[in-house]
Design an enzyme around this catalytic site. Sequence first.
Site, PDB file in Angstrom:
ATOM      1  CD  GLU A   1      50.873 -54.543-124.110  1.00 42.89           C
ATOM      2  OE1 GLU A   1      49.893 -53.765-124.066  1.00 42.89           O
ATOM      3  OE2 GLU A   1      51.297 -55.045-125.174  1.00 42.89           O
ATOM      4  CG  HIS A   2      53.613 -50.989-122.989  1.00 44.61           C
ATOM      5  ND1 HIS A   2      52.409 -51.298-123.579  1.00 44.61           N
ATOM      6  CD2 HIS A   2      54.576 -51.356-123.868  1.00 44.61           C
ATOM      7  CE1 HIS A   2      52.637 -51.825-124.772  1.00 44.61           C
ATOM      8  NE2 HIS A   2      53.931 -51.889-124.976  1.00 44.61           N
TER       9      HIS A   2
ATOM     10  CG  HIS B   1      56.595 -97.233-111.434  1.00 41.94           C
ATOM     11  ND1 HIS B   1      55.508 -97.646-112.167  1.00 41.94           N
ATOM     12  CD2 HIS B   1      56.878 -95.973-111.863  1.00 41.94           C
ATOM     13  CE1 HIS B   1      55.147 -96.675-112.995  1.00 41.94           C
ATOM     14  NE2 HIS B   1      55.961 -95.652-112.837  1.00 41.94           N
TER      15      HIS B   1
ATOM     16  CG  ASP C   1      56.004 -49.550-128.842  1.00 44.15           C
ATOM     17  OD1 ASP C   1      55.967 -50.408-127.950  1.00 44.15           O
ATOM     18  OD2 ASP C   1      55.210 -48.591-128.920  1.00 44.15           O
TER      19      ASP C   1
ATOM     20  CD  GLN D   1      49.620 -48.820-125.365  1.00 42.73           C
ATOM     21  OE1 GLN D   1      49.116 -49.748-125.994  1.00 42.73           O
ATOM     22  NE2 GLN D   1      50.918 -48.617-125.338  1.00 42.73           N
TER      23      GLN D   1
ATOM     24  CG  HIS E   1      48.401 -49.337-130.360  1.00 44.63           C
ATOM     25  ND1 HIS E   1      48.956 -49.825-131.503  1.00 44.63           N
ATOM     26  CD2 HIS E   1      49.438 -49.059-129.538  1.00 44.63           C
ATOM     27  CE1 HIS E   1      50.279 -49.830-131.377  1.00 44.63           C
ATOM     28  NE2 HIS E   1      50.598 -49.367-130.194  1.00 44.63           N
TER      29      HIS E   1
END
Lengths: 423, 423
Positions: free
Chosen positions: B319-320, B412, B353, B251, B254
């Site tokens: 996220e993960h 209405h 991934d 991770q 990145h």
Amino acid sequence: MKIQSVTEELSLKRSVDSGTEEQRTAVRQIIEAVRSEKDAAVKRYTKQFDGAELHELRVTQEEIEEAYREFPADMTEIIKEAADNIFAFHEKQLRQTWTYTDDNGTMLGQKMTPLDSAGVYVPGGTAAYPSSVLMNVMPARVAGVERIVMISPPGKDGRLPAGVLVAADIAGVKEIYKAGGAQAIAALAYGTESIRPVDKITGPGNIFVALAKREVFGDVDIDMIAGPSEIAILADESAYPAEVAADLLSQAEHDPRASSVLVTPSRKLAEETAAEVEKQLSSLPREAIARQAVEQYGAIYVTRDLTEAIDVVNQLAPEHLEIMTEQPLTIVEEIRHAGAIFIGRYSSEPVGDYFAGPNHVLPTNGTARFSSPLNVDDFMKKSSLIMYSGQAFEENVDKIAAFARLEGLEAHARAVEIRKQNN
Amino acid sequence: MKIQSVTEELSLKRSVDSGTEEQRTAVRQIIEAVRSEKDAAVKRYTKQFDGAELHELRVTQEEIEEAYREFPADMTEIIKEAADNIFAFHEKQLRQTWTYTDDNGTMLGQKMTPLDSAGVYVPGGTAAYPSSVLMNVMPARVAGVERIVMISPPGKDGRLPAGVLVAADIAGVKEIYKAGGAQAIAALAYGTESIRPVDKITGPGNIFVALAKREVFGDVDIDMIAGPSEIAILADESAYPAEVAADLLSQAEHDPRASSVLVTPSRKLAEETAAEVEKQLSSLPREAIARQAVEQYGAIYVTRDLTEAIDVVNQLAPEHLEIMTEQPLTIVEEIRHAGAIFIGRYSSEPVGDYFAGPNHVLPTNGTARFSSPLNVDDFMKKSSLIMYSGQAFEENVDKIAAFARLEGLEAHARAVEIRKQNN
């Protein structure tokens, strides 16, 4: 209403009010103030904008009981019945966690989890609709959201309308606060001493509310920002002109920018409906609003045939679509874009606005091309589940490493390869 | 990596880059220029920003064939297999139109319809990932979106990377254009002579892309704007420190702002993992990036027990999430917030991934509290179906009219009452 034939491109799109630079700046300042000064800022703005001096932001149990006493008992019963219908329809949308296992032992799936919390904004004044309270709260209830918060601007007397409180209580809301505008949205998004933050904010509001929702989006989730309301009616000669006209006008009375459109292959129906609109308009309490809407954004399109009428509807992507033809169900299948589809003579739009069960929070301004009515999914999120088996790992580890290296991510490749070595 | 105990509040939240005033203004100008000058503006900006002079924006069939020749054949096969896996997983998400009929004859339901069109943005340079092409396109394919468009900035030579073209072709994209940044987003949203507009835009990008997506949102739909990536690993002593460390680093490589967090009740695992991170870091090609990420946004939390570890993860809403414990499945049930949950030793993040099937477009920056991985629902919309029966109408017309009048909407009320009179 103007009767016209179909020109090349049709759209219900009206320019979205994205506010003036001044309004944007004001909204940002309000949000900043609420983030730093919290309750104090919310109370200050409530005094400034709503003219109410509040000691407590939270509505008390006594206020709710008082609301029940004040509110007509028969209306309380009707709201309860509507709430039950809305609950029942939304319950059918509820999805469960699912998994499946591959031949090689790998398990994959989606875990469904409700949001922890949701906040509903309810506008003040004449737009404080009990029906909107139900429509915003019930999908969250069905999803299983534990903490549902409502916030609404108080009147000068520091109170919220009885109908709104009764509807909130029936819907099961346990936390209600008094604040409006950007300060209310900021309080829901970032929290104050008396209001814990929520994960998602829904509900309509004025330009300050809309701008504030746009501003806090990302820190919390929001619903689509609604534009003026619209209806398209697709009808043939089997429809009753007086009923078609009444439905067009029920949309038009909302807002001078509301749009009411009839699409029909029948010139007879077109002409008779136009006459009926004129006739019915003159006796409406909100005649001025409805007339302006019909004149500016209303239209009757006469098409060659039903096929062209369906094309027109798909181009318009209306928020509400009524189908009043001899075979309405065959037409439903060909509709690609519409927020809610009202089928047949008895499905007049107010049936869905208040009572039948489906949500009345719908995509406006042509956004039915890509968005949906407010629904249970809006209050849940999915988490992917991946449980890779040893066998699957052995079979695919080299491919995964090669893919990672192709993208220049060596540490990704090593993360899988190290397991191969360890085996 | 720092080993620390759990302090009161934890968050993965890093400030979102919302751009400078200058960048916002530039993006608005670019969008305006593309709206008025269309292709000419797109080509001008492509020359200015990408250094490429283009005659045609659209990628030709010859270019795609050339990409296949240029691209390693074994990688083409791996991409095909990954595409199949992604398709298979997303197919399980596909939902069908449903209806039900009440005792009183009323039919209600939800009609599921794919969007007509979707546009995928693929960044240029080192971020031109074939895997992202698959992950963005496949859910739209499964949903049944007829027109899927890809757009990506060309290199100075006016070409797109072979891997991106091959992945797009495998994913079934038939329309590919060369343009990047805000001009690409504007072209997708509003159309030009050569690019018809789309209904939804997905895919990652730099700050100009993010700002442009935010700007066109409402006219078209967009996906969530992604922040820096993050992983949390929940592990006990049954986990292998070298594998935990490798996953944290996958991770971290990145982005210097990526966040890698280990949460464990085992001080032994914590210490051994910290040592392994240091050891593995030094041999990584992207060591500098990974080291910065680990030092700034990495952490190892030692908790009292597994229960506290689960609490920490739910606070982080990563996220993960990887779970490497003796009984991972019992923990899964208690996870409320996570984009993707990787269960057990063989579910290293790169498995998801690239290859397993679930989507790698995931909610970042704590937004897993309220959002989901990219999925098939994102490319479909629901239309409510309401076919009220005559019996239901008779039973409820007075309640509906009363509710409408309560809210001050007389037209209405009349819309339903006129049907009563006509009966």
